[in-house]
Structure formats: structure tokens, C-alpha cells
Design a protein around this motif. Structure first.
Motif, PDB file in Angstrom:
ATOM      1  N   GLY A 172       0.728  -1.161  -0.097  1.00 54.01           N
ATOM      2  CA  GLY A 172       0.066   0.025  -0.131  1.00 54.01           C
ATOM      3  C   GLY A 172       0.977   1.205   0.100  1.00 54.01           C
ATOM      4  O   GLY A 172       0.559   2.297  -0.714  1.00 54.01           O
ATOM      5  N   LEU A 173       2.026   1.138   0.685  1.00 52.14           N
ATOM      6  CA  LEU A 173       2.932   2.204   1.020  1.00 52.14           C
ATOM      7  C   LEU A 173       3.591   2.562  -0.565  1.00 52.14           C
ATOM      8  O   LEU A 173       3.624   3.665  -0.946  1.00 52.14           O
TER       9      LEU A 173
ATOM     10  N   ILE B 166       3.165   5.683  -2.922  1.00 55.55           N
ATOM     11  CA  ILE B 166       4.192   6.616  -3.129  1.00 55.55           C
ATOM     12  C   ILE B 166       4.668   6.519  -4.626  1.00 55.55           C
ATOM     13  O   ILE B 166       5.062   7.504  -5.303  1.00 55.55           O
ATOM     14  N   ALA B 167       4.963   5.318  -5.127  1.00 53.08           N
ATOM     15  CA  ALA B 167       5.598   5.294  -6.514  1.00 53.08           C
ATOM     16  C   ALA B 167       4.367   4.829  -7.739  1.00 53.08           C
ATOM     17  O   ALA B 167       4.745   5.074  -8.836  1.00 53.08           O
ATOM     18  N   GLY B 168       3.410   4.280  -7.205  1.00 54.26           N
ATOM     19  CA  GLY B 168       2.257   3.844  -8.024  1.00 54.26           C
ATOM     20  C   GLY B 168       1.289   4.958  -8.654  1.00 54.26           C
ATOM     21  O   GLY B 168       0.465   4.654  -9.395  1.00 54.26           O
ATOM     22  N   GLN B 169       1.615   6.164  -7.964  1.00 57.96           N
ATOM     23  CA  GLN B 169       0.633   7.156  -8.743  1.00 57.96           C
ATOM     24  C   GLN B 169       1.462   8.579  -9.159  1.00 57.96           C
ATOM     25  O   GLN B 169       2.632   8.753  -8.778  1.00 57.96           O
ATOM     26  N   LYS B 170       0.763   9.351  -9.821  1.00 60.04           N
ATOM     27  CA  LYS B 170       1.362  10.531 -10.307  1.00 60.04           C
ATOM     28  C   LYS B 170       1.522  11.427  -9.071  1.00 60.04           C
ATOM     29  O   LYS B 170       0.545  11.467  -8.228  1.00 60.04           O
ATOM     30  N   ILE B 171       2.591  12.107  -8.734  1.00 65.05           N
ATOM     31  CA  ILE B 171       2.653  12.742  -7.399  1.00 65.05           C
ATOM     32  C   ILE B 171       1.612  14.050  -7.283  1.00 65.05           C
ATOM     33  O   ILE B 171       1.337  14.589  -6.063  1.00 65.05           O
TER      34      ILE B 171
ATOM     35  N   VAL C 118       2.592  10.775  -1.767  1.00 66.68           N
ATOM     36  CA  VAL C 118       3.633  11.937  -1.795  1.00 66.68           C
ATOM     37  C   VAL C 118       2.979  13.339  -1.745  1.00 66.68           C
ATOM     38  O   VAL C 118       3.515  14.297  -1.100  1.00 66.68           O
ATOM     39  N   TRP C 119       1.864  13.423  -2.626  1.00 70.76           N
ATOM     40  CA  TRP C 119       1.257  14.580  -2.386  1.00 70.76           C
ATOM     41  C   TRP C 119       0.593  14.970  -0.977  1.00 70.76           C
ATOM     42  O   TRP C 119       0.875  16.190  -0.732  1.00 70.76           O
ATOM     43  N   HIS C 120      -0.078  13.993  -0.604  1.00 71.19           N
ATOM     44  CA  HIS C 120      -0.497  14.074   0.805  1.00 71.19           C
ATOM     45  C   HIS C 120       0.379  14.538   1.904  1.00 71.19           C
ATOM     46  O   HIS C 120       0.394  15.305   2.917  1.00 71.19           O
ATOM     47  N   GLY C 121       1.697  13.694   1.636  1.00 79.16           N
ATOM     48  CA  GLY C 121       2.843  13.928   2.470  1.00 79.16           C
ATOM     49  C   GLY C 121       3.411  15.571   2.404  1.00 79.16           C
ATOM     50  O   GLY C 121       3.619  16.062   3.423  1.00 79.16           O
ATOM     51  N   TRP C 122       3.267  15.824   1.245  1.00 85.39           N
ATOM     52  CA  TRP C 122       3.747  17.234   1.079  1.00 85.39           C
ATOM     53  C   TRP C 122       2.980  18.250   1.817  1.00 85.39           C
ATOM     54  O   TRP C 122       3.195  19.247   2.292  1.00 85.39           O
ATOM     55  N   VAL C 123       1.558  18.186   1.571  1.00 89.21           N
ATOM     56  CA  VAL C 123       0.662  18.946   2.107  1.00 89.21           C
ATOM     57  C   VAL C 123       0.823  19.004   3.677  1.00 89.21           C
ATOM     58  O   VAL C 123       0.881  20.048   4.308  1.00 89.21           O
TER      59      VAL C 123
END
Lengths: 301, 265
Positions: free
Chosen positions: A81-82, A86-91, A98-103
Motif C-alpha cells: 500500500g505504501l 508513493i510510486a504507483g501514482q502521479k505525485i 507523496v502529494w498528501h505527505g507534501w501537504v
């Protein structure tokens, strides 16, 4: 310098140092798998009973570890899932960790910055002003005894009513948690110069500003760094708590919440681990900065 | 800054000063009715058992403590005025060098605080490093130097801004005897070169006798002066002077003075 480095490593071979950590990790994974089988088994048995099929132990274990909505997802499911997040989506995707993490990270860093500046300023005030010394600390302590879960929704609602949403309200909550360790550490740090060093400054007729910049502030840095490590982790917690109420749609906190709404346990655990990894990286970064600074200043222990 | 040694002008004069600390166990009389005159260019040692007020007296001169009675004047001013005019270089038992500054940076610290311009600072640093025999060590950090060298650096720091009065509170107390001998010799040399007035607190009789032109023997409870001995020794003192009959007789006098102060206990 090489001596200091050797001391920092404890003088032990890196492989040997990793051994205890890996042992503990292995134990956790084993216990986790056991728990996953045990906690998911009732559901699997229930399904089997309804379908009127019998389960071998092998079937039971296989099925408990591959459920789509397990009570407790297995480690490999969380890892998948992780990885997917992280890697399976456009950021830029709303499903990207990654997007949520950046927010979450941006609000954390903003809150950390506000909290650090506030903590340092209050500490300077406390050390230099008798009235502040006696009045500020009890309030600072009181601010931390109020549960952040109670404060966070109020902050969000109050700011939203003024038309402010997004990063700032979360950063305020993060700052609320992170100023305190900085304040406590800096009050202690700014007071470390001993009587002799203050007497020397006095005999040179140094002003308080000179005393501060040349003696108190440099002396306080080891304490500041120790506090910053606590503060950045606290800022992350504050931000995530700030993302929980009022239907936030972005950030690791929102990801946790939506996961729990829809029973997506893998999503919850993935977001949880993303937050933990983020915290670890942030603390390590400050640790690296600390080592670099203190070694240059000859204060490394 | 050529100064005639025999001007004999009083720089520090204490008249009947007392200093009482208020503690939880009642007042402590650190100094009681202490009177003393120190002339320009004197090397004065304060010797006595712990609690005799020798450090307190030195601190009062430097305006780090304020006497509760009596008058204390330094070069015609109050100690605090003298402090504001940066009349004192103070050396403590510990070097107290900043680990994040080089030796040159440490010596530069009081100069920066006092607003000396950079070229002047560099010139002064070079001069005092030379004076304490540390030329070439300016770029080192304190932890790279031995204890004796660190203490010499702290003396250099106290000398850098040309204070007229050098106050030293057991500066060599933490060092071993061999290093101590060398530093004593170096200190005498430095005193002759600079003509400063030096106040020096010590526990050691040979050190006091070897260094001083005036030895002040003190005793505790309440802290007071029991004897002031003017040394007949010449200003030029090789280490061997410590084996002469004059030196031994002087040491004897100091010892007697110390014993007098202790007669009641």
C-alpha cells in the motif's frame, strides 16, 4: 577530529551495531504476522461458514493475510500500500502519498518555524526579564496540558470563520505543540554559562546584547538542537491532528480519516507509516545539522 | 607605556571595608574591617586558608562584589567606575576559553566587546600571544592545547586590552608543580615588561613569596588581614632565589602569619 568521530560511532563495527536493531525489527514483523492471522481469523471463518466450506490451516492463514479490508493488515500489505501510494501514482494525484505527505510537510515546517521562533523569543524574554521569568512559564505549561485534540477543531473553525483555511490553521496547531520544547530547552541553554564566564563578561563591561550574542546564544546551541528534534516531531503530530477535523481532504491526517470512514485499513496503515517515515527523516535531518554545527563549534560530545 | 617603578602611587586603597553575605544560615562575614593600600606596579599576593576572604577581596576590587561598609577606591574612582573604564584584566582558576573560538578568537573577544578596530585587534593579539609565549598558536582551538597553555591564553586575553590592573584568582591552582614553576617565572617576566599592578590569590607559600613585592596574609571567620609583609627580595628573581636564606626567612614569616590567624582553632 577522528577521535570524536570514533566516539560518536561507539567505536563498534556498523554491521554489529545494526544487529540488535534488525533483531527487534524481525521480532516485530513476526508478532505482527501472528496478530494479523489471529485478528482476521474470525472474519475468514465466518465467511467460510456462510459459504459452507471447510478451511485447512493453510487456507486460513493465506486468506487472513490477503483480505482486502482486514482488521489488521499484514506487513507486506502495508508495504504494498505504501509503495502503491508513493510510486504507483502521479505525485499530483489525490491518491498519492507523496502529494498528501507534501501537504502535511509544508504545514509541519511552517508550524515548526513559527514554534521555534516563538519558543526562542519567549526564552530570551524569560532569561532577560524578571517579570517574564515569573509569568510566562506557568502559562506555557498550561498551554500544553490542554489536550490538542480539543484545541485543534476550535482553531480550524475560528480561522475558517475568518476565511482562512489550508496551511495556516494547521501550522498554528503545529506551532502550539512545537514552541514548548524549544522554550524549555532554550531557557536552560541560555542559562548554561557559569558564573565565571558571566563575571568575565562583566569585567569587560559587556552590554547585555554582547553577552547574549557572544556567550549565551552559542552556549545554548546544544540544548536548542535537542529541543528542535522533539519540536519537529511534535509539529508533525500537531499538523496531522489539525487535518483530522472539519473534513479536510488533503494531508496524511485526512488520509487517515478517510481510510477509517471507508474501512480501508491498508490505507490507514500506509498513511501512518508515511507519517512515521516523514518524522524519522525530519528528526534525522536535524540530527545531521546538529552534529555538523556542534563539531564545527567544538561542542560535540 | 613606560612607567617608573618607584612612583609608589597608591592605585588601590581599602579603608575599613567589610563585606557580609546574607545567607539562609545567617550573615557570613567574608571581610571585616580590612584596610590595605596597593601601590602602582606592586605585585600583591593574598594568602590564607579557605574562607579567609582573599577571593572576596579581589572580587570587591574588580567590582564583582560590593562591600557592605568602608571605602574602596581604585585609581581615585569607585571600583565600578574603574570597571566601566576597563581597568581590570581578571584571570580565574579555569581558563574559561570558548571552545568555538580559536585562541586568537578568544583573545579577540574582549577587544571586540570594547570596540577595538580589526587591525588594532590583530596587532594586540600578536603582541600578547608573544608575551605569554604562545606565538604561532593563535589558530588553534582550546582543546588542542594543554592546561598550562590554555591558562596562558587566558592571561593573554586579560592583557590584550591594556588594563592597568591584573587580578588573578588562583590562576595556577589547577596545574601541576612543574608547569606552575614555569608559569610563575613567565608571570614575573611579564610583570617586569608591562609594569602592571597585579593582585594574586594563592594557597601556596612559595608561590606567594617568589612572586610578590607585598604579601597579604589573611585569616577566616571573620575574613581579615593578619599581616602585611613587604618583600625585601629584588625585582629580578631567578627561580634559584627560592634556595636563598632571605627567601626561606620570608617564607617563615608568612607561615607564622598563617599560624597566628589559626591560633584559636
Amino acid at each position: 577530529m577522528t577521535e570524536a568521530v570514533a566516539r560518536g560511532n561507539g567505536g563498534v563495527n556498523p554491521t554489529l551495531r545494526a544487529l540488535p536493531i534488525l533483531t527487534v525489527l524481525l521480532a516485530i514483523v513476526v508478532v505482527w504476522y501472528g496478530a494479523a492471522v489471529w485478528m482476521n481469523a474470525p472474519w475468514v471463518r465466518d465467511q467460510a461458514a456462510r459459504a459452507e466450506t471447510t478451511l485447512t490451516t493453510g487456507d486460513l492463514i493465506r486468506q487472513t493475510l490477503t483480505l482486502e479490508r482486514p482488521v489488521l493488515p499484514a506487513p507486506h500489505q502495508v508495504a504494498a500500500g505504501l509503495w502503491e501510494g508513493i510510486a504507483g501514482q502521479k505525485i499530483t494525484s489525490k491518491r498519492s502519498l507523496v502529494w498528501h505527505g507534501w501537504v502535511t510537510l509544508s504545514a509541519t515546517l511552517a508550524g515548526f518555524a513559527i514554534g521555534t521562533v516563538a519558543g526562542i523569543l519567549l526564552a530570551v524574554g524569560i532569561v532577560h526579564n524578571r517579570a517574564m521569568d515569573q509569568s510566562v512559564m506557568p502559562w506555557a505549561v498550561a498551554s500544553q496540558t490542554v489536550p490538542i485534540l480539543a484545541i485543534a477543531p476550535m482553531v480550524i473553525v475560528v480561522f475558517a470563520s475568518m476565511g482562512v483555511t489550508g496551511l495556516l490553521p494547521k501550522a498554528i496547531i503545529a506551532a502550539w505543540l512545537s514552541f514548548f520544547p524549544v522554550l524549555v530547552g532554550m531557557v536552560k541553554g541560555l542559562r548554561t554559562p557559569d558564573a565565571m564566564q558571566l563575571d568575565l563578561m562583566h569585567s569587560w563591561n559587556a552590554s547585555r546584547a554582547q553577552q547574549f550574542w557572544r556567550l549565551r546564544l552559542p552556549s545554548s546551541l546544544p540544548y536548542l538542537f535537542a529541543s528542535l528534534k522533539v519540536a519537529i516531531a511534535a509539529a508533525l503530530v500537531g499538523t496531522i491532528v489539525g487535518e483530522l477535523p472539519a473534513g479536510a481532504t488533503a494531508g496524511l491526517g485526512a488520509r487517515l480519516l478517510s481510510g477509517s470512514y471507508y474501512g480501508q485499513t491498508v490505507q490507514i496503515w500506509s498513511a501512518l507509516f508515511a507519517a512515521a517515515i516523514l518524522a524519522a527523516v525530519l528528526v534525522m535531518l536535524i540530527g545531521a545539522l546538529e552534529r555538523l554545527t556542534l563539531r564545527r563549534m567544538g561542542l560535540a560530545r | 607605556m613606560e612607567r617608573s617603578i618607584d612612583t609608589m602611587q597608591p592605585v588601590i586603597s581599602a579603608e575599613n571595608i567589610s563585606l557580609t553575605f546574607q545567607t539562609a544560615d545567617g550573615p557570613v562575614h567574608a571581610l571585616k574591617n580590612v584596610s590595605l593600600t596597593i601601590n602602582q606596579g606592586d605585585f600583591v599576593s593574598f594568602i590564607g586558608p579557605s574562607g579567609c576572604g582573599k577571593t572576596t577581596f579581589l572580587r570587591a576590587i574588580a567590582a564583582l562584589e560590593t562591600p557592605t561598609a568602608g571605602t574602596l577606591s581604585v585609581a581615585g574612582m569607585t571600583p565600578d567606575q574603574a570597571r566601566r573604564r576597563r581597568a581590570y584584566g581578571y584571570v580565574f582558576q579555569a581558563p574559561g576559553l570558548y571552545p568555538w573560538r580559536t585562541i586568537a578568537g578568544n583573545i579577540s573577544l574582549p577587544l571586540e566587546i570594547m570596540g577595538f578596530a580589526r587591525p588594532d585587534r590583530q596587532q594586540r593579539i600578536a603582541r600578547v600571544l608573544d608575551l605569554v609565549d604562545l606565538a604561532g598558536f593563535g589558530g588553534k582551538y582550546p582543546w588542542q592545547l594543554s592546561g598550562g597553555m590554555q591558562q596562558r591564553a587566558s592571561i593573554a586575553r586579560a592583557l590584550a586590552f591594556d588594563a592597568d590592573i591584573l587580578l588573578m584568582d588562583e590562576p595556577f591552582g589547577a596545574l601541576d608543580e612543574i608547569v606552575r614553576d614555569r608559569l610563575n617565572e613567565a608571570l614575573l617576566d611579564l610583570w617586569k615588561k608591562t609594569g602592571k599592578t597585579i593582585g594574586f590569590v594563592t594557597h601556596s607559600i612559595p608561590e606567594a613569596v617568589y612572586l610578590s613585592t607585598k604579601i597579604v596574609v589573611m585569616s577566616p571567620r571573620p575574613g581579615r588581614i593578619t599581616r602585611v609583609i613587604d618583600s625585601p627580595l629584588p625585582r629580578d628573581r631567578p627561580l634559584e632565589i627560592r634556595d636563598t636564606p632571605e627567601f626561606i626567612a620570608l617564607a617563615q614569616q608568612v607561615r607564622e602569619g598563617l599560624r597566628e590567624g589559626h591560633s584559636y582553632d
